[in-house]
Enzyme design. Sequence first.
Site, short mmCIF file in Angstrom:
data_model
loop_
_atom_site.label_atom_id
_atom_site.label_comp_id
_atom_site.label_asym_id
_atom_site.label_seq_id
_atom_site.Cartn_x
_atom_site.Cartn_y
_atom_site.Cartn_z
N ASN A 32 0.83 -1.22 0.00
CA ASN A 32 0.00 0.00 0.00
C ASN A 32 0.87 1.26 0.00
OD1 ASN A 32 1.03 -0.02 2.56
ND2 ASN A 32 -0.91 0.30 3.63
N ARG A 35 5.39 2.84 3.45
CA ARG A 35 6.75 3.30 3.74
C ARG A 35 7.11 4.54 2.92
NH1 ARG A 35 10.90 0.04 5.56
NH2 ARG A 35 12.95 0.85 5.18
N THR A 144 10.55 -10.69 14.93
CA THR A 144 11.74 -9.94 15.27
C THR A 144 12.38 -10.47 16.55
OG1 THR A 144 12.53 -7.79 16.06
CG2 THR A 144 10.18 -8.17 16.23
N SER A 179 9.80 -1.69 22.61
CA SER A 179 9.13 -0.59 21.88
C SER A 179 7.71 -1.06 21.60
CB SER A 179 9.83 -0.27 20.55
OG SER A 179 9.43 -1.18 19.54
N TYR A 181 6.31 -0.97 18.67
CA TYR A 181 6.39 -1.79 17.44
C TYR A 181 6.72 -3.24 17.79
CZ TYR A 181 9.21 -4.36 14.14
OH TYR A 181 9.75 -5.39 13.41
N HIS A 182 7.80 -3.44 18.59
CA HIS A 182 8.19 -4.81 18.92
C HIS A 182 7.08 -5.52 19.69
CE1 HIS A 182 12.33 -3.13 18.16
NE2 HIS A 182 12.51 -4.33 17.64
N LYS A 185 4.60 -6.97 17.46
CA LYS A 185 5.07 -8.21 16.84
C LYS A 185 4.86 -9.41 17.78
CE LYS A 185 7.19 -8.22 13.45
NZ LYS A 185 6.85 -8.32 12.01
N THR A 253 26.19 7.88 15.49
CA THR A 253 25.28 8.10 16.62
C THR A 253 25.13 6.83 17.46
OG1 THR A 253 23.45 7.52 15.16
CG2 THR A 253 23.92 9.88 15.41
N TYR A 255 23.98 5.17 20.59
CA TYR A 255 23.03 5.56 21.63
C TYR A 255 23.54 5.10 23.00
CZ TYR A 255 19.58 6.48 17.90
OH TYR A 255 18.92 6.96 16.80
N GLU A 328 16.12 1.17 26.91
CA GLU A 328 16.65 -0.17 26.66
C GLU A 328 17.89 -0.36 27.51
OE1 GLU A 328 17.89 -0.30 22.50
OE2 GLU A 328 19.29 1.36 22.79
N1 USQ Z 1 21.10 2.31 17.71
C1 USQ Z 1 22.13 3.18 17.97
N2 USQ Z 1 22.28 4.24 17.15
C2 USQ Z 1 21.49 4.46 16.07
C3 USQ Z 1 20.44 3.56 15.80
C4 USQ Z 1 20.26 2.49 16.64
O1 USQ Z 1 22.89 3.01 18.94
O2 USQ Z 1 21.71 5.44 15.37
C5 USQ Z 1 20.90 1.13 18.57
C6 USQ Z 1 19.49 1.02 19.13
O3 USQ Z 1 19.36 1.77 20.30
C7 USQ Z 1 19.37 -0.49 19.32
C8 USQ Z 1 20.24 -1.08 18.21
O4 USQ Z 1 21.07 -0.03 17.76
O5 USQ Z 1 19.91 -0.86 20.55
C9 USQ Z 1 19.45 -1.60 17.02
O6 USQ Z 1 18.64 -0.55 16.55
P1 USQ Z 1 17.97 -0.56 15.08
O7 USQ Z 1 17.32 0.76 14.89
O8 USQ Z 1 18.96 -1.01 14.07
O9 USQ Z 1 16.94 -1.76 15.21
P2 USQ Z 1 15.50 -1.85 15.88
O10 USQ Z 1 14.91 -0.55 16.26
O11 USQ Z 1 15.60 -2.86 16.96
O12 USQ Z 1 14.63 -2.41 14.69
C10 USQ Z 1 15.19 -3.05 13.52
C11 USQ Z 1 14.11 -3.06 12.45
C12 USQ Z 1 12.95 -3.90 12.94
C13 USQ Z 1 13.44 -5.28 13.34
C14 USQ Z 1 14.54 -5.16 14.38
C15 USQ Z 1 15.18 -6.45 14.79
O13 USQ Z 1 13.69 -1.75 12.16
O14 USQ Z 1 11.97 -3.99 11.91
O15 USQ Z 1 12.38 -6.00 13.89
O16 USQ Z 1 15.59 -4.34 13.83
S1 USQ Z 1 15.72 -6.46 16.46
O17 USQ Z 1 16.56 -5.29 16.71
O18 USQ Z 1 16.45 -7.68 16.73
O19 USQ Z 1 14.53 -6.36 17.30
#
Ligand code: USQ
Length: 382
Positions: A32, A35, A144, A179, A181-182, A185, A253, A255, A328
């Site tokens: 749809n 994104r 996820t 989150s 979102y998670h 899921k 960046t 976090y 987190e």
């Molecule tokens: N992080 C940073 N700096 C950034 C972006 C993210 O330190 O600039 C950290 C986040 O705080 C987190 C980790 O990197 O601890 C992963 O973040 P992410 O944005 O790469 O991933 P996440 O938000 O968890 O979501 C992504 C996808 C999602 C999928 C998930 C898998 O967007 O669709 O479900 O990865 S998982 O992370 O295993 O839940």
Amino acid sequence: MKILVLGADGYLGWPTCMYFSQRGHEVLGVDNYFRRYASIELDCEPLMPAPNLLQRAQVWQELTGKRIEMAIGDITDYNFLLEIFKHFHPEAVIHYAEQPSAPYSMIDRDKAAFTVQNNLLGTLNIAYAVKETDPACHIVKLGTMGEYGTPNIDIEEGWLDIEHKGRQDTFLFPRQASSLYHTSKIQDTDLLWFYVRTWGIRVTDLMQGPVYGLSTEESDLDERLMPLFNYDEVFGTVLNRFIVQAVSGYPLTVYGRGGQTRGYLNIKDTMQCVYLSATQPSRPGELRIFNQVTETFSVTELAEKVKAVGDRLGHKVEINSVPNPRAEKEEHYYNPKYSGLLDLGLKPHFLTEDVLADMFRVVEKYQDRINRNAIFRGISWK
Ligand code: USQ
């Protein structure tokens, strides 16, 4: 096989359509354009220009002679989805059609509500469409790793044997997401598990970690076939973001303390995992769960890898710790099991310096399109 790909326009959906088509399967993709619209609304459009789905399918056909059918519409509209099932009779449905971003789900109440409604209603509709048209159709849902959170015990593949007061049973592994979102899921996993128990449908849930990479074998044929690649705070995953940040001279960046550890995989391995799962389906009445990752890294480890390769390529990469906008754990135990997909035949592409250097080279070509304002706005969980 007849493969229905829901969420065919996204970062993973379009490469998946091509992957199956290239291997001789009949593919119908549905999207749809959520994104695309959200990227415009939030001023965080993808790095490469991406022709729309009908145009990409046309390019694919011109280059390969293979046809991918496309339908534009919303799977939360049950009549639309049911017509798709009746028209196409899929043997497997690959379900990517969810709002996939943790930060997006935390922007405000409306975006939280959209995430819940879109992700749960879409998943519910798929279960109903399968039951009404062909209960043997195999649902492959992208889950996820974030459903598990970061527990202080090993993360099993989906299930945990519990002994309690001398009795034993097996349950879904405890889930505690960080989150909305998670959390959605987790809820859609529960929906499917309920219908597996109740109707005997067959489901594979792929608990995927953050994906990185810009290309697959198929997208390398022509730049118009590249995935929708977001590097912004909302839709970009962390390693993809770090490469773009490094190329544009934006300090990486990290976090908070950067000890956040996740299981990562190359987009090429997502293709393999989904393919292996669809072509070797779960049994009727089975919810099969795989942890879809190939190696684990902390955020700091990723930043250091990107800096090492970036500096070698002539970029002056800085690493910056920014106050963590998310709630987190920044230091924690993390030991997920991930042997199921290897047993099905997955051949992992690991994160080597060459892989990183290839990503740099692609991003460098598009560096004029990088919107530095989209890189970090600090969408706060609080
Ligand atoms: N992080 C940073 N700096 C950034 C972006 C993210 O330190 O600039 C950290 C986040 O705080 C987190 C980790 O990197 O601890 C992963 O973040 P992410 O944005 O790469 O991933 P996440 O938000 O968890 O979501 C992504 C996808 C999602 C999928 C998930 C898998 O967007 O669709 O479900 O990865 S998982 O992370 O295993 O839940």
